[in-house]
Design a protein around this motif. Sequence first.
Motif, PDB file in Angstrom:
ATOM      1  N   GLU A  40       1.046  14.112 -61.865  1.00 50.17           N
ATOM      2  CA  GLU A  40       2.425  14.562 -62.037  1.00 50.17           C
ATOM      3  C   GLU A  40       2.464  16.057 -62.344  1.00 50.17           C
ATOM      4  N   PRO A  41       3.478  16.762 -61.804  1.00 55.76           N
ATOM      5  CA  PRO A  41       3.599  18.193 -62.105  1.00 55.76           C
ATOM      6  C   PRO A  41       4.098  18.430 -63.521  1.00 55.76           C
ATOM      7  N   VAL A  42       3.619  19.492 -64.143  1.00 52.25           N
ATOM      8  CA  VAL A  42       4.042  19.907 -65.475  1.00 52.25           C
ATOM      9  C   VAL A  42       4.109  21.434 -65.475  1.00 52.25           C
ATOM     10  N   GLY A  43       5.071  21.998 -66.217  1.00 52.83           N
ATOM     11  CA  GLY A  43       5.177  23.452 -66.211  1.00 52.83           C
ATOM     12  C   GLY A  43       6.091  23.982 -67.285  1.00 52.83           C
ATOM     13  N   PHE A  44       6.133  25.307 -67.385  1.00 52.15           N
ATOM     14  CA  PHE A  44       6.959  25.976 -68.385  1.00 52.15           C
ATOM     15  C   PHE A  44       7.316  27.370 -67.916  1.00 52.15           C
ATOM     16  N   THR A  45       8.427  27.885 -68.451  1.00 49.88           N
ATOM     17  CA  THR A  45       8.844  29.252 -68.190  1.00 49.88           C
ATOM     18  C   THR A  45       7.963  30.200 -68.988  1.00 49.88           C
ATOM     19  N   CYS A  92      14.773  28.651 -64.254  1.00 49.48           N
ATOM     20  CA  CYS A  92      14.064  29.273 -65.373  1.00 49.48           C
ATOM     21  C   CYS A  92      14.499  28.652 -66.695  1.00 49.48           C
ATOM     22  N   ARG A  93      15.781  28.485 -66.874  1.00 47.84           N
ATOM     23  CA  ARG A  93      16.311  27.886 -68.101  1.00 47.84           C
ATOM     24  C   ARG A  93      15.845  26.433 -68.247  1.00 47.84           C
ATOM     25  N   ALA A  94      15.822  25.692 -67.146  1.00 50.61           N
ATOM     26  CA  ALA A  94      15.413  24.287 -67.188  1.00 50.61           C
ATOM     27  C   ALA A  94      13.952  24.143 -67.614  1.00 50.61           C
ATOM     28  N   PHE A  95      13.105  25.051 -67.158  1.00 54.00           N
ATOM     29  CA  PHE A  95      11.679  24.985 -67.491  1.00 54.00           C
ATOM     30  C   PHE A  95      11.392  25.542 -68.891  1.00 54.00           C
ATOM     31  N   ALA A  96      12.398  26.137 -69.534  1.00 53.29           N
ATOM     32  CA  ALA A  96      12.220  26.684 -70.879  1.00 53.29           C
ATOM     33  C   ALA A  96      12.476  25.645 -71.971  1.00 53.29           C
ATOM     34  N   VAL A  97      13.020  24.490 -71.610  1.00 54.39           N
ATOM     35  CA  VAL A  97      13.303  23.459 -72.610  1.00 54.39           C
ATOM     36  C   VAL A  97      12.122  22.498 -72.719  1.00 54.39           C
ATOM     37  N   ALA A 104      12.451  17.366 -61.891  1.00 54.56           N
ATOM     38  CA  ALA A 104      13.448  16.522 -61.226  1.00 54.56           C
ATOM     39  C   ALA A 104      14.302  17.380 -60.292  1.00 54.56           C
ATOM     40  N   GLY A 105      14.279  17.079 -59.014  1.00 52.62           N
ATOM     41  CA  GLY A 105      15.066  17.808 -58.037  1.00 52.62           C
ATOM     42  C   GLY A 105      14.539  19.178 -57.666  1.00 52.62           C
ATOM     43  N   VAL A 106      13.362  19.555 -58.154  1.00 51.65           N
ATOM     44  CA  VAL A 106      12.796  20.874 -57.869  1.00 51.65           C
ATOM     45  C   VAL A 106      11.873  20.793 -56.648  1.00 51.65           C
ATOM     46  N   ALA A 107      12.136  21.636 -55.671  1.00 58.99           N
ATOM     47  CA  ALA A 107      11.288  21.680 -54.477  1.00 58.99           C
ATOM     48  C   ALA A 107      10.047  22.518 -54.766  1.00 58.99           C
ATOM     49  N   TRP A 108       8.882  21.951 -54.464  1.00 63.97           N
ATOM     50  CA  TRP A 108       7.617  22.661 -54.652  1.00 63.97           C
ATOM     51  C   TRP A 108       6.607  22.133 -53.648  1.00 63.97           C
ATOM     52  N   ARG A 109       5.530  22.873 -53.520  1.00 66.68           N
ATOM     53  CA  ARG A 109       4.433  22.439 -52.642  1.00 66.68           C
ATOM     54  C   ARG A 109       3.122  22.701 -53.354  1.00 66.68           C
ATOM     55  N   PRO A 110       2.081  21.932 -53.041  1.00 66.19           N
ATOM     56  CA  PRO A 110       0.782  22.170 -53.669  1.00 66.19           C
ATOM     57  C   PRO A 110       0.197  23.516 -53.218  1.00 66.19           C
ATOM     58  N   ALA A 111      -0.215  24.322 -54.166  1.00 63.19           N
ATOM     59  CA  ALA A 111      -0.892  25.581 -53.832  1.00 63.19           C
ATOM     60  C   ALA A 111      -2.219  25.234 -53.165  1.00 63.19           C
ATOM     61  N   PRO A 112      -2.693  26.067 -52.244  1.00 61.56           N
ATOM     62  CA  PRO A 112      -3.817  25.682 -51.388  1.00 61.56           C
ATOM     63  C   PRO A 112      -5.171  25.505 -52.065  1.00 61.56           C
ATOM     64  N   ALA A 113      -5.446  26.238 -53.117  1.00 62.00           N
ATOM     65  CA  ALA A 113      -6.779  26.159 -53.723  1.00 62.00           C
ATOM     66  C   ALA A 113      -6.867  25.070 -54.786  1.00 62.00           C
ATOM     67  N   THR A 114      -5.830  24.924 -55.618  1.00 66.22           N
ATOM     68  CA  THR A 114      -5.919  24.008 -56.754  1.00 66.22           C
ATOM     69  C   THR A 114      -4.976  22.815 -56.668  1.00 66.22           C
ATOM     70  N   GLY A 115      -3.995  22.868 -55.780  1.00 63.41           N
ATOM     71  CA  GLY A 115      -3.006  21.806 -55.699  1.00 63.41           C
ATOM     72  C   GLY A 115      -1.923  21.894 -56.756  1.00 63.41           C
ATOM     73  N   ILE A 119       6.470  26.832 -56.712  1.00 59.62           N
ATOM     74  CA  ILE A 119       7.910  26.579 -56.648  1.00 59.62           C
ATOM     75  C   ILE A 119       8.520  27.212 -55.397  1.00 59.62           C
ATOM     76  N   ASP A 120       9.238  26.409 -54.624  1.00 59.96           N
ATOM     77  CA  ASP A 120       9.937  26.921 -53.447  1.00 59.96           C
ATOM     78  C   ASP A 120      11.006  27.926 -53.868  1.00 59.96           C
ATOM     79  N   GLY A 121      11.188  28.968 -53.062  1.00 57.28           N
ATOM     80  CA  GLY A 121      12.189  29.988 -53.336  1.00 57.28           C
ATOM     81  C   GLY A 121      11.711  31.103 -54.244  1.00 57.28           C
ATOM     82  N   ALA A 122      10.511  30.960 -54.811  1.00 54.13           N
ATOM     83  CA  ALA A 122       9.955  32.022 -55.652  1.00 54.13           C
ATOM     84  C   ALA A 122       9.603  33.225 -54.785  1.00 54.13           C
ATOM     85  N   LEU A 123       9.562  34.396 -55.400  1.00 54.28           N
ATOM     86  CA  LEU A 123       9.201  35.616 -54.674  1.00 54.28           C
ATOM     87  C   LEU A 123       7.742  35.622 -54.257  1.00 54.28           C
ATOM     88  N   ALA A 124       6.896  35.023 -55.095  1.00 56.24           N
ATOM     89  CA  ALA A 124       5.456  34.977 -54.824  1.00 56.24           C
ATOM     90  C   ALA A 124       4.847  33.867 -55.676  1.00 56.24           C
TER      91      ALA A 124
END
Length: 171
Positions: A40-45, A92-97, A104-115, A119-124
């Motif tokens: 499962e994905p996990v993350g923070f701002t 950003c606010r959602a990931f800060a809580v 939930a509802g966040v579009a993302w794809r596995p990064a190529p080296a680590t999976g 986050i989709d729509g990010a600048l880089a």
Amino acid sequence: MTTPAYSAALEDRIAPEEFRRVLGHFCSGLTIVAGMSGGEPVGFTCQSFSSLSLEPPLVTFSVGRTSTSWPPIRNSGAFCVSILAAPQEALCRAFAVSGADKFAGVAWRPAPATGSPAIDGALAWIDCGVEAVHPGGDHLIVVGRVRALAAAGADADPLLFYRAAFRGTAA
């Protein structure tokens, strides 16, 4: 010009509120640091992200010792940093809580080296392995070895934080 001698007693007089107010004059970019835990994905701002070294390619960020999102990412040994665009303030606010299903509802794809989630729509995004973790007061200083990275080519301004408020670069 002489420099006054350092005195540890001076730092004891700095109130946390004043420290935050003054350092709030430094503009920082905003990111989401994400990894996988048990499939499962996990993350923070995170606003304390920066490049560290070109050779080898290293990045760094700081995370609060009380973070509940960091330990599973650390245990996985990998993370991906997504550099947020100005239109991603709500994300950003959602990931800060704490305690919510941040993906939930966040579009993302596995990064190529680590999976790890990019986050989709990010600048880089910057895909990393955990290189080292050092104590730093009430935070941990994380060093990541870059395994892959890309600029998304999004035509957007960065999401910035300045003087306790979110900002874009558009006038």
